[in-house]
Design a protein around this motif. Structure first.
Motif, PDB file in Angstrom:
ATOM      1  N   MET A 178       0.830  -1.201   0.000  1.00 22.81           N
ATOM      2  CA  MET A 178       0.000   0.000   0.000  1.00 22.81           C
ATOM      3  C   MET A 178       0.868   1.255   0.000  1.00 22.81           C
ATOM      4  SD  MET A 178      -3.044  -1.233   2.598  1.00 22.81           S
ATOM      5  CE  MET A 178      -3.259   0.409   3.215  1.00 22.81           C
ATOM      6  N   ALA A 179       1.935   1.255   0.789  1.00 20.93           N
ATOM      7  CA  ALA A 179       2.830   2.414   0.831  1.00 20.93           C
ATOM      8  C   ALA A 179       3.530   2.601  -0.513  1.00 20.93           C
ATOM      9  CB  ALA A 179       3.867   2.243   1.944  1.00 20.93           C
ATOM     10  N   GLU A 180       3.929   1.503  -1.128  1.00 21.91           N
ATOM     11  CA  GLU A 180       4.627   1.574  -2.415  1.00 21.91           C
ATOM     12  C   GLU A 180       3.705   2.077  -3.523  1.00 21.91           C
ATOM     13  OE1 GLU A 180       6.889  -1.284  -5.637  1.00 21.91           O
ATOM     14  OE2 GLU A 180       5.913  -2.194  -3.915  1.00 21.91           O
ATOM     15  N   GLN A 181       2.460   1.660  -3.500  1.00 17.27           N
ATOM     16  CA  GLN A 181       1.539   1.970  -4.592  1.00 17.27           C
ATOM     17  C   GLN A 181       0.699   3.211  -4.341  1.00 17.27           C
ATOM     18  OE1 GLN A 181      -0.579  -1.729  -4.849  1.00 17.27           O
ATOM     19  NE2 GLN A 181       1.217  -2.836  -5.572  1.00 17.27           N
ATOM     20  N   GLY A 182       0.857   3.815  -3.153  1.00 11.76           N
ATOM     21  CA  GLY A 182       0.064   4.991  -2.811  1.00 11.76           C
ATOM     22  C   GLY A 182       0.455   6.202  -3.639  1.00 11.76           C
ATOM     23  N   ARG A 183      -0.318   7.237  -3.493  1.00 15.74           N
ATOM     24  CA  ARG A 183      -0.033   8.508  -4.154  1.00 15.74           C
ATOM     25  C   ARG A 183       0.079   9.570  -3.096  1.00 15.74           C
ATOM     26  NH1 ARG A 183       1.478   5.594  -7.485  1.00 15.74           N
ATOM     27  NH2 ARG A 183       0.452   5.073  -9.404  1.00 15.74           N
ATOM     28  N   PRO A 184       1.247  10.101  -2.837  1.00 14.30           N
ATOM     29  CA  PRO A 184       2.518   9.776  -3.479  1.00 14.30           C
ATOM     30  C   PRO A 184       3.078   8.453  -2.954  1.00 14.30           C
ATOM     31  CG  PRO A 184       2.897  11.368  -1.760  1.00 14.30           C
ATOM     32  CD  PRO A 184       1.398  11.144  -1.825  1.00 14.30           C
ATOM     33  N   ARG A 185       3.957   7.865  -3.742  1.00 13.78           N
ATOM     34  CA  ARG A 185       4.615   6.630  -3.321  1.00 13.78           C
ATOM     35  C   ARG A 185       5.490   6.915  -2.105  1.00 13.78           C
ATOM     36  NH1 ARG A 185       7.977   3.993  -7.837  1.00 13.78           N
ATOM     37  NH2 ARG A 185       7.757   2.117  -6.605  1.00 13.78           N
ATOM     38  N   ASP A 186       5.493   6.004  -1.165  1.00 11.11           N
ATOM     39  CA  ASP A 186       6.298   6.151   0.050  1.00 11.11           C
ATOM     40  C   ASP A 186       7.240   4.954   0.137  1.00 11.11           C
ATOM     41  OD1 ASP A 186       7.380   6.526   2.553  1.00 11.11           O
ATOM     42  OD2 ASP A 186       5.453   6.761   3.575  1.00 11.11           O
ATOM     43  N   ARG A 217      11.372  -6.182  -1.177  1.00 13.03           N
ATOM     44  CA  ARG A 217      12.323  -5.297  -0.500  1.00 13.03           C
ATOM     45  C   ARG A 217      13.591  -5.120  -1.326  1.00 13.03           C
ATOM     46  NH1 ARG A 217      14.583  -7.524   4.943  1.00 13.03           N
ATOM     47  NH2 ARG A 217      15.539  -8.850   3.388  1.00 13.03           N
ATOM     48  N   LEU A 218      14.089  -6.196  -1.901  1.00 17.90           N
ATOM     49  CA  LEU A 218      15.281  -6.100  -2.756  1.00 17.90           C
ATOM     50  C   LEU A 218      15.011  -5.232  -3.974  1.00 17.90           C
ATOM     51  CD1 LEU A 218      16.597  -9.774  -2.636  1.00 17.90           C
ATOM     52  CD2 LEU A 218      17.692  -7.738  -1.665  1.00 17.90           C
ATOM     53  N   ARG A 219      13.850  -5.401  -4.566  1.00 18.61           N
ATOM     54  CA  ARG A 219      13.487  -4.590  -5.740  1.00 18.61           C
ATOM     55  C   ARG A 219      13.379  -3.122  -5.353  1.00 18.61           C
ATOM     56  NH1 ARG A 219       8.984  -2.714  -6.761  1.00 18.61           N
ATOM     57  NH2 ARG A 219       7.795  -4.200  -5.523  1.00 18.61           N
ATOM     58  N   LEU A 220      12.739  -2.843  -4.220  1.00 20.43           N
ATOM     59  CA  LEU A 220      12.611  -1.466  -3.758  1.00 20.43           C
ATOM     60  C   LEU A 220      13.977  -0.834  -3.511  1.00 20.43           C
ATOM     61  CD1 LEU A 220       9.692  -1.535  -1.156  1.00 20.43           C
ATOM     62  CD2 LEU A 220       9.713  -0.390  -3.363  1.00 20.43           C
ATOM     63  N   ALA A 221      14.862  -1.586  -2.883  1.00 22.51           N
ATOM     64  CA  ALA A 221      16.185  -1.050  -2.541  1.00 22.51           C
ATOM     65  C   ALA A 221      16.923  -0.583  -3.796  1.00 22.51           C
ATOM     66  CB  ALA A 221      16.996  -2.098  -1.793  1.00 22.51           C
ATOM     67  N   LYS A 222      16.716  -1.261  -4.911  1.00 20.90           N
ATOM     68  CA  LYS A 222      17.369  -0.865  -6.165  1.00 20.90           C
ATOM     69  C   LYS A 222      16.831   0.460  -6.696  1.00 20.90           C
ATOM     70  CE  LYS A 222      18.393  -5.592  -7.499  1.00 20.90           C
ATOM     71  NZ  LYS A 222      18.109  -6.695  -8.411  1.00 20.90           N
ATOM     72  N   GLU A 223      15.598   0.808  -6.337  1.00 21.91           N
ATOM     73  CA  GLU A 223      14.967   2.045  -6.792  1.00 21.91           C
ATOM     74  C   GLU A 223      15.284   3.237  -5.884  1.00 21.91           C
ATOM     75  OE1 GLU A 223      10.746   1.989  -7.641  1.00 21.91           O
ATOM     76  OE2 GLU A 223      10.790  -0.192  -7.827  1.00 21.91           O
ATOM     77  N   MET A 224      15.752   2.963  -4.696  1.00 17.53           N
ATOM     78  CA  MET A 224      15.867   4.005  -3.681  1.00 17.53           C
ATOM     79  C   MET A 224      17.249   4.646  -3.678  1.00 17.53           C
ATOM     80  SD  MET A 224      13.891   1.958  -0.622  1.00 17.53           S
ATOM     81  CE  MET A 224      13.918   3.277   0.579  1.00 17.53           C
TER      82      MET A 224
END
Length: 87
Positions: free
Chosen positions: A30-38, A61-68
């Protein structure tokens, strides 16, 4: 995004712990897909789900870490430690 307080205990039966990991995973999504993304809180919730045994959360989590950005990832780790210290 509002900070949610959850009561999660390692003394619960295995099926209750699994339910908790699914709930934490859903909070992360939900946090990842929210507007704004968190992404910071998404990573925190995914990390908590991973600690409860969710392989799916580990992958997210691994995928998110690559985007952050490195600073955002560090903030996600700080928030995770803070959450663990409080609960």
């Amino acid at each position: 995004m509002a900070d949610l307080t959850l009561v999660v205990s390692n003394d619960q039966p295995a099926n209750a712990r699994q339910h908790s990991s699914r709930l934490l995973l859903k909070l992360g999504l939900m946090a990842e897909q929210g507007r704004p993304r968190d992404l910071i809180n998404a990573h925190k919730w995914m990390s908590l789900a991973a600690l409860k045994g969710s392989g799916e959360a580990r992958m997210h989590r691994l995928r998110l870490a690559k985007e952050m950005a490195p600073a955002d990832l560090a903030e996600a780790h700080r928030r995770l430690r803070e959450w663990l210290d409080r609960h």
